[in-house]
Design an enzyme around this catalytic site. Structure first.
Site, PDB file in Angstrom:
ATOM      1  N   HIS A  98      -0.868  -0.011   3.018  1.00 31.33           N
ATOM      2  CA  HIS A  98      -0.524   1.391   3.257  1.00 31.33           C
ATOM      3  C   HIS A  98       0.861   1.436   3.894  1.00 31.33           C
ATOM      4  O   HIS A  98       1.046   0.888   4.988  1.00 31.33           O
ATOM      5  CB  HIS A  98      -1.551   2.036   4.189  1.00 31.33           C
ATOM      6  N   GLN A 130      -8.152   5.533   1.020  1.00 33.25           N
ATOM      7  CA  GLN A 130      -8.657   4.403   0.223  1.00 33.25           C
ATOM      8  C   GLN A 130     -10.175   4.441   0.041  1.00 33.25           C
ATOM      9  O   GLN A 130     -10.700   4.078  -1.011  1.00 33.25           O
ATOM     10  CB  GLN A 130      -8.221   3.089   0.875  1.00 33.25           C
ATOM     11  N   CYS A 174       2.243   3.822   5.268  1.00 31.12           N
ATOM     12  CA  CYS A 174       2.253   4.580   6.534  1.00 31.12           C
ATOM     13  C   CYS A 174       1.887   3.677   7.706  1.00 31.12           C
ATOM     14  O   CYS A 174       2.115   4.026   8.857  1.00 31.12           O
ATOM     15  CB  CYS A 174       1.340   5.795   6.462  1.00 31.12           C
ATOM     16  N   CYS A 223      -0.854   8.086   0.375  1.00 33.62           N
ATOM     17  CA  CYS A 223      -1.736   8.460   1.480  1.00 33.62           C
ATOM     18  C   CYS A 223      -1.651   9.969   1.704  1.00 33.62           C
ATOM     19  O   CYS A 223      -0.570  10.530   1.744  1.00 33.62           O
ATOM     20  CB  CYS A 223      -1.291   7.671   2.704  1.00 33.62           C
ATOM     21  N   GLU A 224      -2.806  10.610   1.804  1.00 30.75           N
ATOM     22  CA  GLU A 224      -2.806  12.075   1.911  1.00 30.75           C
ATOM     23  C   GLU A 224      -2.422  12.562   3.306  1.00 30.75           C
ATOM     24  O   GLU A 224      -2.217  13.746   3.511  1.00 30.75           O
ATOM     25  CB  GLU A 224      -4.165  12.647   1.511  1.00 30.75           C
ATOM     26  N   HIS A 225      -2.318  11.631   4.264  1.00 32.70           N
ATOM     27  CA  HIS A 225      -1.949  12.053   5.615  1.00 32.70           C
ATOM     28  C   HIS A 225      -0.448  12.002   5.860  1.00 32.70           C
ATOM     29  O   HIS A 225       0.055  12.689   6.734  1.00 32.70           O
ATOM     30  CB  HIS A 225      -2.661  11.165   6.647  1.00 32.70           C
ATOM     31  N   HIS A 226       0.261  11.157   5.114  1.00 30.59           N
ATOM     32  CA  HIS A 226       1.700  11.030   5.327  1.00 30.59           C
ATOM     33  C   HIS A 226       2.513  11.162   4.040  1.00 30.59           C
ATOM     34  O   HIS A 226       3.726  11.187   4.082  1.00 30.59           O
ATOM     35  CB  HIS A 226       2.020   9.670   5.969  1.00 30.59           C
TER      36      HIS A 226
HETATM   37 ZN   LIG Z   1      -1.136   7.599   6.072  1.00 34.81          ZN
END
Ligand SMILES: [Zn+2]
Length: 232
Positions: free
Chosen positions: A193, A165, A195, A124-127
């Protein structure tokens, strides 16, 4: 129909105005089709990138108070750097894109072909924590066919990036449409995910499903047919 979509977009936008970037990241909202990259993304060689990442990761570990002289920890910065560039984020570099050869559809097979349960690992590119799941791909030949393992390779290439995704789904679909010269492509992703499961809301049972139905697949009959094959 068009007006409705526009209205919804405006509503979504204004809803987002009150949120910080952190909130947006946590909710994994859709970004554009292209992975956002800097213009000079490949100015450094892979070796230079690994050296720089190792230095920076060592600093993160140091700031967290970890003892980098410890036998178990001292190799970690280099290991992480190598893993980022050579493995889990290797799909950022177009030089790693799989070379795809097509074949003539000499069997005149003109129904849907499904390659299902392709296991993938992304992040995941956010976490920067794992997304783990299955991709199901289907297409109807417009005259050419693709080697089955090449479909897996395309999935893995786009998965090996920091991702969301929705973008992964569309990137796989667009690539197959371009290669196979057809709109008749479907991509379904069912993923977990970490995260969501290992941090934050800590929901271990939920999964995320995203779909792309192009061309002939964009009809209730074809969707039902495809879903039927994916049941087992
Ligand atoms: Zn994430």
């Amino acid at each position: 129909m068009k007006t409705e979509i526009l209205k919804e977009n405006t509503a979504t936008k204004s809803r987002l105005n009150g949120f910080s970037h952190d909130d947006i990241g946590d909710d994994h909202l859709y970004a554009g089709l292209q992975t956002p990259m800097k213009a000079d993304a490949f100015k450094l060689t892979d070796t230079e990138k690994k050296e720089r990442i190792a230095t920076l990761f060592e600093e993160i570990m140091d700031v967290m108070g970890l003892d980098l002289t410890d036998d178990s920890l001292k190799g970690t910065p280099n290991r992480v750097a190598k893993m980022y560039i050579d493995e889990i984020f290797s799909g950022l570099n177009p030089k790693n894109k799989p070379k795809i050869a097509l074949f003539d559809n000499k069997y005149q097979y003109n129904q849907m072909l499904i390659e299902k349960n392709i296991t993938f690992y992304s992040n995941c590119e956010h976490h920067f924590v794992p997304i783990i799941g299955k991709v199901h791909v289907s297409y109807i030949s417009s005259g050419k066919v693709i080697g089955l393992s090449k479909i897996n390779r395309i999935v893995q290439y786009f998965a090996k990036r920091p991702q969301v995704q929705e973008r992964l789904t569309n990137q796989i679909a667009e690539e197959l449409k371009t290669i196979l010269k057809t709109e008749d492509v479907a991509v379904i992703i069912d993923a977990k995910h970490l995260c969501v499961s290992s941090r934050g809301i800590k929901d271990d049972t939920s999964a995320t499903v995203t779909t792309y139905y192009g061309g002939q697949f964009n009809t209730p009959n074809k969707v039902a047919e495809l879903q039927n094959y994916l049941k087992n």
